[in-house]
Design an enzyme around this catalytic site. Structure first.
Site, PDB file in Angstrom:
ATOM      1  N   HIS A 166      29.399  36.943  57.495  1.00 37.90           N
ATOM      2  CA  HIS A 166      29.667  38.371  57.688  1.00 37.90           C
ATOM      3  C   HIS A 166      30.588  38.512  58.889  1.00 37.90           C
ATOM      4  O   HIS A 166      30.153  38.404  60.033  1.00 37.90           O
ATOM      5  CB  HIS A 166      28.355  39.124  57.937  1.00 37.90           C
ATOM      6  CG  HIS A 166      28.526  40.617  57.997  1.00 37.90           C
ATOM      7  ND1 HIS A 166      27.477  41.458  58.241  1.00 37.90           N
ATOM      8  CD2 HIS A 166      29.610  41.402  57.849  1.00 37.90           C
ATOM      9  CE1 HIS A 166      27.899  42.715  58.231  1.00 37.90           C
ATOM     10  NE2 HIS A 166      29.208  42.697  58.003  1.00 37.90           N
ATOM     11  N   ASN A 167      31.874  38.730  58.619  1.00 36.82           N
ATOM     12  CA  ASN A 167      32.836  38.884  59.709  1.00 36.82           C
ATOM     13  C   ASN A 167      32.733  40.252  60.363  1.00 36.82           C
ATOM     14  O   ASN A 167      32.046  41.150  59.879  1.00 36.82           O
ATOM     15  CB  ASN A 167      34.258  38.672  59.182  1.00 36.82           C
ATOM     16  CG  ASN A 167      34.587  37.197  59.023  1.00 36.82           C
ATOM     17  OD1 ASN A 167      33.698  36.365  58.843  1.00 36.82           O
ATOM     18  ND2 ASN A 167      35.868  36.873  59.087  1.00 36.82           N
TER      19      ASN A 167
END
Length: 1011
Positions: free
Chosen positions: A845-846
């Site tokens: 999850h950037n």
């Protein structure tokens, strides 16, 4: 002397026959099973001989002829003596002044029928029914054994001691038995079932030995059975009565009223004197501390259930509120609902304070707080929040009134009740897949039992309103306060106890509102080196039980030793436990959390006593809740610093928050050269007994839940024959849907329908106060069968990532991706055993759009991880804020080029955040499924075929990868579910349908592929 009939039999002989038949039945089955079918009965679903070399009870008595049949004949013969023994024990223990013997009698009868159930319905006949009957039998052993101990005559010390020893051993044996059962069922360790079997057989023999103690009772009473009547030879019994003084058959004729006096019986003109204990017990005529009617029992159970309801309503406020904050990704204004807990400040109005302490006032406040339960029926999230906030206003006022002893039972009793309510709340979540069944964010479709909870709450409130008590007016005199902290005016200081109470309320909420939160703090992934959230939550509940038992035991057996709980040494024990919890992981880190649980629970009575002694109700409890609210906000800002003003100062500072927590708790201890405080918790023996029984029941039930919830088989892929791997990525918005409801079961329905073998879920760290301290994976993993990695824990300051896999997980590595400016980004790097080939799966999850440097650095790190695993096959499932085909420094090109990956379909230009990348597999299908109202992001699915073990993809060219196909040209095993064709107006399933392309995209496998 009563004349005997022509046939007379000593009752002890019946007990001896029962013991002999019971032992004979099991030992005969064990001997015949080992002699005739040894290797068959030691074999199980994991291993056989020689790894497993001792049979379980079920396999021995229920699987093979003739041992099964001989056992059932012998155990059927046992039923006659068994019923007689139960009836005779009731005959000896019956009392006009106590209903406990009747409870023991009924549990003994029910226990006998349940025994017949699991004996004659074997696991081969119906596994679930067999297990339910077996677990019910064990539960019935609680009132049977504990009640039997209490009913044993005081003169029969040998029987009393033997029952206590056997019962203690029986329940203690369940802990290692469940441990080895989990090792067998979950971890599939060869040989674990043999160790489990030892303890299982041990329970059988301890059960028989406990029943055999009845022989001593009958001998002591010289009880005989004649044809058609019971005969007591009074001349022979009388010397025993003279010696023992307290034999029940003699005492029962003496009318003794053992009713607990109540403040309602006090004169209204007289003030309540603390030196008079209205809860002092009258000794029971049966030689045990249980009161002489059902009313004290129902009163205690009502109070305990109402305490559970209090915790349920209180813990529901934050997730109901932060639903809006999450949607706004910032302060939305709804956070003001937190201030509803500051309502005890209204008690500064004398007339309102006086009314709140009356029975009518307390009942009204209870009813208003029940709005928090009824709010489940409200569809609009904002209206639901208003109802829960109003409920918490009433709840906080009512708690402040009760915690200062408005019912005349003292703050110590209220502290014990509060601890019990927290344990029951945690237990209900443990049994309900980490979701409180009476929360307003659940309903009947999402694991709620709201109507049942409300009905029981109304019954408990009716008991409160009709019980023979009336709220006294408590007038405290300074000279009665002993050596508590006193200021120069002669009144106790209120600020320090208030701060300590606020810190304790927050700490209990943070760590113990769910039994798996502390396990999540210690989790590091695979191979498993610590406790597992799904199977070891009961250990946390055991720690809570032990922590509350400490002050309970000391108050009744060694009051002078209560001062130990206020000593600096005890605080240092808690501080050391907190340090270990924060610093270490796996079993060592959880050991710190386990001891921290004991420490926090043990503080509740003394902190409550100190707060109640201040005499300043409004300012004390207003301040306490204010401290708790400030801690709540600080705990959120440690993660959500990017969305709140000034949040950067608490960025990832859980250590600082933990230090402040312990500092507030330190105010409750006696330090050298500081004013001393002393707790004096006086509880009636009946309350102590009821509490101990309920705590034991909670501990045993938590263990039984763990056993019942343990998986019965290993996860299996949906389409193993075709070597298909179906993977999905979904950002699930913290398990709360668009209507503010718990969405985990709805998520599971779609995952099951799409037959996903590997799933990456994002925004999943729910082990926080604002998300209800839930476990997102519990219900999905249990119902659908998945291996689970929950990713970096709540002490890693991320929003969470989860990996669900139908394939065995060989190892995982948790990454905290570079995030110099924005929120900390999590990633899971897992190696799966997929059809014998090691495949790397990345779930990531950037960061958000506002932080381009963070996204660039995070993408470079992910590309490095994926490139480092070359040539191993890789599936990337991630939230990446970028446009398809975007050039560096945008994440897309970095991930694809530097990571040596392929986009699942580079021609799909309508994407923004969710991406599936792959390498070393043949992609055969790609679909985008609408979210319905579950979350704000769609579910993306990719289907792959794994090359034959030992081979690689034969043609990686762009032309070979984009040989598009109609589904009819592929085997039907490659088709996605047909039911999901449709649109937002018609078709689809539960609001889900294939969108963007309005159909899945299918691809041919290149010629020459080795499968």
């Amino acid at each position: 002397m009563v004349s005997a009939s022509h046939f007379t039999l000593n009752a002890s002989t019946v007990a001896r026959v029962h013991t002999a038949l019971s032992l004979g039945a099991f030992l005969t089955a064990l001997f015949l099973g080992c002699a005739l079918h040894y290797q068959k009965i030691v074999k199980n679903g994991v291993a056989g001989y020689p790894e497993e070399w001792f049979p379980s009870v079920s396999a021995t008595v229920g699987d093979w002829y003739p041992e099964r049949n001989i056992f059932q004949i012998l155990i059927a013969l046992t039923s006659g003596p068994r019923f007689v023994v139960v009836i005779l024990q009731y005959y000896l223990n019956r009392s006009q002044s106590s209903s406990l013997p009747m409870v023991v009698f009924l549990s003994g009868i029910l226990r006998t029928f349940l025994c017949g159930g699991w004996v004659f319905i074997t696991s081969n006949d119906d596994h679930d029914i067999h297990d339910i009957l077996m677990i019910s039998y064990i539960v019935c052993n609680l009132p049977w054994m504990l009640g039997g101990i209490s009913c044993t005559t005081l003169g029969n010390e040998k029987a009393q001691q033997r029952r206590q020893l056997i019962a203690t051993t029986f329940f203690a044996s369940m802990i290692p038995m469940i441990y080895f059962f989990v090792q067998h069922k979950v971890h599939r360790i060869p040989g674990a079932y043999t160790h489990y079997s030892f303890f299982e057989w041990g329970l059988i023999f301890q059960d028989i030995l406990y029943d055999s103690v009845a022989e001593l009772d009958f001998k002591t009473a010289n009880l005989q059975i004649s044809l058609g009547s019971f005969t007591h030879e009074s001349d022979e019994i009388r010397p025993i009565l003279v010696e023992n003084k307290l034999h029940k058959s003699e005492i029962e004729e003496v009318p003794v009223k053992a009713e607990i006096p109540s403040p309602r019986h006090l004169s209204r003109e007289k003030s309540y004197d603390e030196e008079t204990n209205p809860w002092k017990d009258t000794p029971s005529p049966n030689g045990h501390p249980i009161a002489s009617s059902w009313r004290p029992i129902t009163t205690f159970l009502s109070d305990a259930y109402l305490s559970y309801i209090c915790w349920s309503i209180f813990t529901s406020l934050a997730p109901t509120l932060f639903y809006f904050s999450v949607w706004e990704l910032g302060i939305a204004g709804h956070e003001l609902a937190l201030l509803s807990s500051l309502s005890p400040g209204l008690l500064g109005i004398p007339s309102f304070h006086s009314w709140s302490r009356t029975l009518d006032g307390r009942t009204t406040l209870h009813l208003l707080s029940f709005l928090g339960l009824a709010a489940y029926a409200v569809e609009d999230p904002f209206a639901r929040l208003l109802a829960v906030a109003l409920a918490n206003m009433a709840l906080s006022i009512r708690l402040a009134v009760d915690w200062t002893g408005a019912d005349g039972r003292g703050a110590g009793y209220q502290g014990i009740l509060t601890g019990l309510g927290l344990i029951l709340s945690s237990l209900s979540k443990h049994a309900n897949h980490s979701s409180n069944p009476v929360w307003p964010l659940v309903n009947e479709t999402s694991g709620g039992y709201n109507k049942t909870g409300i009905a029981l709450a109304l019954l408990a409130l009716a008991e409160l309103y009709t019980r023979p008590s009336e709220t006294p007016i408590i007038k405290r005199r300074p000279k009665q306060l002993g050596d508590r902290r006193v200021n120069h005016e002669g009144r106790t200081s209120w600020f320090i106890p208030a701060v300590s109470l606020g810190g304790l309320l927050f700490s209990l909420h943070l760590f113990l509102a769910d039994s798996s939160t502390l396990i999540a703090w210690s989790w590091t992934g695979y191979p498993i080196k610590g406790p597992v959230p799904h199977t070891h939550g009961s250990l946390t509940i055991l720690a809570q039980v032990l922590g509350l038992l400490i002050p309970l035991y000391l108050s009744s057996h060694a009051p002078r030793l209560l001062s130990i709980l206020q000593s600096p040494a005890w605080f240092l024990y808690g501080a050391a436990s907190a340090y270990v919890t924060f610093t270490y992981r796996n079993w060592l880190g959880y050991a710190g959390g386990w001891n921290l649980s004991v420490f926090l629970m043990s503080l509740i009575p003394q902190v409550f006593e100190n707060a109640a002694s201040s005499g300043k109700v409004a300012r004390t409890y207003f301040t306490a809740w204010l401290v708790a609210i400030l801690f709540d906000l600080a705990n959120v800002w440690a993660v959500a610093y990017a969305f709140v003003p000034g949040g950067v100062y608490l960025r990832e500072r859980t250590d600082l928050i933990l230090i402040m927590q312990m500092a507030t708790l330190a105010f409750g201890f006696n330090w050298p050269r500081l004013p001393k405080s002393a707790i004096s918790m006086t509880l009636p023996s009946s309350t102590v007994s009821f509490t101990r029984i309920l705590l034991v029941l909670a501990a045993v039930f938590s263990l039984l839940v763990t056993m019942y919830r343990a998986p019965t088989s290993s996860p299996q892929p949906f389409k193993p024959g075709a070597r298909i791997v179906t993977a999905g990525i979904w950002t699930v918005h913290f398990g709360i849907d668009n209507e503010g409801r718990d969405s985990r079961r709805r998520m599971g329905d779609l995952i099951k329908d799409m037959q996903l073998d590997v799933v990456g879920l994002l925004e999943t760290d729910l082990h926080r106060i604002v998300f209800g301290n839930r476990d997102l994976t519990r219900v999905i993993a249990h119902d659908l069968g998945y291996h689970v990695d929950i990713g970096p824990g709540p002490n890693s300051h991320t929003w969470g990532a989860v990996l669900l896999s139908k394939f065995p997980i060989i190892n995982t590595t948790h990454h905290l991706l570079p995030s110099p400016h924005g929120e900390l980004a999590p990633a899971i790097e897992a190696v799966l055993d997929i059809y014998g080939t090691e495949v790397t799966v990345i779930v990531a999850h950037n960061g958000q759009e506002e932080d381009p440097l963070d996204r660039e650095l995070q993408s470079k790190e992910l590309a490095r991880i994926m490139a480092a695993s070359y040539p191993r096959p890789v599936i990337f499932l991630g939230y990446v804020v970028t446009k398809p085909g975007a050039k560096r420094p945008a994440p897309y090109e970095i991930l694809v080029s530097d990571g040596r990956m392929h986009d699942i379909d580079s021609f799909d230009f309508d994407r923004w955040c969710e991406y599936i990348l792959y390498r070393g597999l043949y992609r055969t299908a790609y679909a985008r499924v609408s979210r319905s109202t579950i979350t704000d992001t769609e579910l993306q699915i990719g289907q792959f075929v794994l090359p034959k073990h030992g081979t690689q993809v034969t043609d990686n060219s762009n032309e070979a990868r984009y040989l598009r196909s109609w589904k009819e040209d592929l085997p039907e095993s490659h088709w996605f579910p047909m039911e999901y064709y449709g649109n937002e107006n018609e078709g689809g399933v539960r609001g889900h349908y294939y969108h963007v392309f309005n159909t899945p995209l299918y691809y041919k496998i290149p010629e020459g592929a080795i499968l």
